[in-house]
Motif scaffolding. Sequence first.
Motif, PDB file in Angstrom:
ATOM      1  N   PHE A  88       0.844  -1.190   0.000  1.00 20.07           N
ATOM      2  CA  PHE A  88       0.000   0.000   0.000  1.00 20.07           C
ATOM      3  C   PHE A  88       0.883   1.245   0.000  1.00 20.07           C
ATOM      4  N   THR A  89       0.475   2.249  -0.749  1.00 17.67           N
ATOM      5  CA  THR A  89       1.189   3.523  -0.746  1.00 17.67           C
ATOM      6  C   THR A  89       0.183   4.660  -0.675  1.00 17.67           C
ATOM      7  N   ASP A  90       0.592   5.724  -0.042  1.00 16.17           N
ATOM      8  CA  ASP A  90      -0.281   6.892   0.060  1.00 16.17           C
ATOM      9  C   ASP A  90      -0.600   7.458  -1.313  1.00 16.17           C
ATOM     10  N   VAL A  91       0.382   7.472  -2.201  1.00 12.89           N
ATOM     11  CA  VAL A  91       0.172   8.099  -3.496  1.00 12.89           C
ATOM     12  C   VAL A  91      -0.851   7.321  -4.324  1.00 12.89           C
ATOM     13  N   ARG A  92      -0.829   5.991  -4.247  1.00  8.68           N
ATOM     14  CA  ARG A  92      -1.816   5.216  -5.002  1.00  8.68           C
ATOM     15  C   ARG A  92      -3.208   5.367  -4.410  1.00  8.68           C
ATOM     16  N   SER A  93      -3.305   5.383  -3.090  1.00 13.85           N
ATOM     17  CA  SER A  93      -4.625   5.544  -2.471  1.00 13.85           C
ATOM     18  C   SER A  93      -5.227   6.898  -2.822  1.00 13.85           C
ATOM     19  N   ARG A  94      -4.398   7.941  -2.887  1.00  9.86           N
ATOM     20  CA  ARG A  94      -4.902   9.271  -3.257  1.00  9.86           C
ATOM     21  C   ARG A  94      -5.303   9.308  -4.729  1.00  9.86           C
ATOM     22  N   TYR A  95      -4.566   8.569  -5.559  1.00  9.28           N
ATOM     23  CA  TYR A  95      -4.955   8.523  -6.966  1.00  9.28           C
ATOM     24  C   TYR A  95      -6.301   7.811  -7.129  1.00  9.28           C
ATOM     25  N   TYR A  96      -6.460   6.682  -6.464  1.00  8.06           N
ATOM     26  CA  TYR A  96      -7.731   5.963  -6.557  1.00  8.06           C
ATOM     27  C   TYR A  96      -8.885   6.849  -6.092  1.00  8.06           C
ATOM     28  N   GLU A  97      -8.660   7.589  -5.032  1.00  7.54           N
ATOM     29  CA  GLU A  97      -9.713   8.458  -4.505  1.00  7.54           C
ATOM     30  C   GLU A  97     -10.076   9.543  -5.513  1.00  7.54           C
ATOM     31  N   LEU A  98      -9.065  10.169  -6.123  1.00 10.85           N
ATOM     32  CA  LEU A  98      -9.343  11.234  -7.082  1.00 10.85           C
ATOM     33  C   LEU A  98      -9.984  10.679  -8.351  1.00 10.85           C
ATOM     34  N   LEU A  99      -9.466   9.565  -8.859  1.00 12.52           N
ATOM     35  CA  LEU A  99     -10.029   8.990 -10.073  1.00 12.52           C
ATOM     36  C   LEU A  99     -11.475   8.563  -9.856  1.00 12.52           C
ATOM     37  N   SER A 100     -11.756   7.900  -8.754  1.00 14.43           N
ATOM     38  CA  SER A 100     -13.124   7.444  -8.502  1.00 14.43           C
ATOM     39  C   SER A 100     -14.088   8.610  -8.357  1.00 14.43           C
ATOM     40  N   SER A 101     -13.598   9.756  -7.881  1.00 21.66           N
ATOM     41  CA  SER A 101     -14.472  10.923  -7.732  1.00 21.66           C
ATOM     42  C   SER A 101     -14.881  11.489  -9.090  1.00 21.66           C
ATOM     43  N   GLN A 102     -14.176  11.124 -10.162  1.00 23.27           N
ATOM     44  CA  GLN A 102     -14.486  11.621 -11.500  1.00 23.27           C
ATOM     45  C   GLN A 102     -15.302  10.615 -12.315  1.00 23.27           C
ATOM     46  N   LEU A 103     -15.613   9.487 -11.729  1.00 20.59           N
ATOM     47  CA  LEU A 103     -16.326   8.427 -12.422  1.00 20.59           C
ATOM     48  C   LEU A 103     -17.725   8.252 -11.850  1.00 20.59           C
ATOM     49  N   PRO A 104     -18.656   7.665 -12.613  1.00 25.12           N
ATOM     50  CA  PRO A 104     -19.967   7.344 -12.044  1.00 25.12           C
ATOM     51  C   PRO A 104     -19.824   6.493 -10.791  1.00 25.12           C
ATOM     52  N   GLU A 105     -20.737   6.676  -9.869  1.00 28.27           N
ATOM     53  CA  GLU A 105     -20.622   6.036  -8.559  1.00 28.27           C
ATOM     54  C   GLU A 105     -20.503   4.526  -8.651  1.00 28.27           C
ATOM     55  N   GLN A 106     -21.192   3.923  -9.635  1.00 25.24           N
ATOM     56  CA  GLN A 106     -21.179   2.462  -9.720  1.00 25.24           C
ATOM     57  C   GLN A 106     -19.836   1.910 -10.190  1.00 25.24           C
ATOM     58  N   LEU A 107     -19.006   2.753 -10.822  1.00 22.73           N
ATOM     59  CA  LEU A 107     -17.682   2.306 -11.263  1.00 22.73           C
ATOM     60  C   LEU A 107     -16.700   2.535 -10.120  1.00 22.73           C
ATOM     61  N   GLY A 108     -16.770   1.660  -9.131  1.00 20.93           N
ATOM     62  CA  GLY A 108     -16.054   1.916  -7.890  1.00 20.93           C
ATOM     63  C   GLY A 108     -14.794   1.119  -7.660  1.00 20.93           C
ATOM     64  N   GLN A 109     -14.463   0.178  -8.570  1.00 18.46           N
ATOM     65  CA  GLN A 109     -13.311  -0.691  -8.349  1.00 18.46           C
ATOM     66  C   GLN A 109     -12.246  -0.424  -9.412  1.00 18.46           C
ATOM     67  N   ILE A 110     -11.021  -0.173  -8.968  1.00 18.52           N
ATOM     68  CA  ILE A 110      -9.916   0.185  -9.866  1.00 18.52           C
ATOM     69  C   ILE A 110      -8.779  -0.814  -9.672  1.00 18.52           C
ATOM     70  N   HIS A 111      -8.170  -1.206 -10.774  1.00 17.44           N
ATOM     71  CA  HIS A 111      -6.989  -2.056 -10.696  1.00 17.44           C
ATOM     72  C   HIS A 111      -6.005  -1.572 -11.747  1.00 17.44           C
ATOM     73  N   MET A 112      -4.767  -1.331 -11.365  1.00 15.12           N
ATOM     74  CA  MET A 112      -3.769  -0.757 -12.273  1.00 15.12           C
ATOM     75  C   MET A 112      -2.866  -1.822 -12.885  1.00 15.12           C
ATOM     76  N   PHE A 113      -2.467  -1.532 -14.126  1.00 13.78           N
ATOM     77  CA  PHE A 113      -1.546  -2.381 -14.869  1.00 13.78           C
ATOM     78  C   PHE A 113      -0.485  -1.480 -15.516  1.00 13.78           C
ATOM     79  N   SER A 114       0.222  -2.011 -16.511  1.00 16.99           N
ATOM     80  CA  SER A 114       1.313  -1.246 -17.115  1.00 16.99           C
ATOM     81  C   SER A 114       1.024  -0.771 -18.531  1.00 16.99           C
ATOM     82  N   THR A 115       0.279  -1.546 -19.304  1.00 15.70           N
ATOM     83  CA  THR A 115       0.020  -1.206 -20.699  1.00 15.70           C
ATOM     84  C   THR A 115      -1.455  -1.358 -21.020  1.00 15.70           C
TER      85      THR A 115
END
Length: 441
Positions: A88-115
Amino acid sequence: MTPTAMPASTEHTIALEKRHRLPGGQSMTDLSGLVVDRARNAEVWDNDGKRYIDFFTGVGVCNIGHSHPRFLAAVQEQLSACAVGTFFTDVRSRYYELLSSQLPEQLGQIHMFSTGSEAVEAAVKLARAATGKHEVVSFWGGFHGKTQGALGLHGGPRKRHSGPFPPGSHQVPYAYCYRCPLQLAHPTCGQRCVDLAEQSIENGLLGDIAALIVEPVQGTNGNIIPPAGYLRALRHLADRLGALLILDEVITGFGRTGSLFAFEHDPDVSPDIVVLGKAMASGMPASAIVSRSELVEGTSFAAPSAAASTFGGNPLASAASLATLQILLDEKLPERASQLGTSVARRLVSWTDEFPFVGNAACVGLMIGVELVEPDTRCPLPKDVTRGVFQALLAEGVLAMAYDSRIRIYPPLSIPPEHLDEGLTAFEKVFRSISHTLARR
């Protein structure tokens, strides 16, 4: 004190790389023959000091512009702290929080990859796990990556001689109105291409359909913009089929089309899974899938390490993604893309009027597509002509994916209006020269 090494000559750098690399890299690399020295916002300088307006941006990767000071500071700060790791990192948790705030409420799960390819394959894997079905429908002209599973979804010639591909994929027509498969005209067609797609699915698949995957605007196919209401029709089609709707926003995402995400242009479109990439981290390798919360729970996708990716969501990529999104929002770059795109669209109309070989030209935001055809036909201009367009633009100091009959233009969303005008004026100069060439044939 160690003296600073002098940069190698352009010829030496290219020869050295070609000596060691496998072929098959980007066309832009070999066709341009450029060795890039530095880049700032919408400008690039090569090793010989020549300046270019960047209408390429790594295929739309650098939406915030090259070397944005806030972006550089955030990445440098994270690099000095910690760049890798799965914790866990603070920077990733803050990114998830900001990204989810820009998406419809039902799109609540994020998973990151490389490409983008990795994220596309993960989205398909999730759809299959969530539905218990295996077939996936994609579209003619669609492009979702170059790994084997993603390439199997491609609806065109790029996958030739690369098979066999994983079973279960099926391609149907896309709403490419300029080249309508039914030879109808929009809007009187009533979007019959959706009916044709449904009939093709009914007759060609096993009825075990996990998902439809589609680009809101087809990027690699030439920035092909479907008519209003098309994605809504596909949403209804997916529902009738009992399938999920996956929107591949690898190119369209993060402001390119004049909204943060392209599906936002139609408030009635609610995707089940969204694939993100390219401009997500402004050049740092990062991609993601975002899904409806309930899709993942209790599936094989949710098992420990089932969706793990070595570099996905690492601290450096997370910092780059967070800084990018903050800049996009703070500087209102999607809105800026919309405003600039309105003026570009008016200019494109003049191109189709003035140049008989410009068959189709349109944009949504700063996602601009221009199709070059033989005058009075819809036959694509041959490569010897389009490669000439590319080289002429290069000589005029413009970098653009203009080496094919379907030109793709991706300026940074932060491009100054005078630089946008400079690049488009160069296009017009080259097109006038091409007009004279074609007239003499």
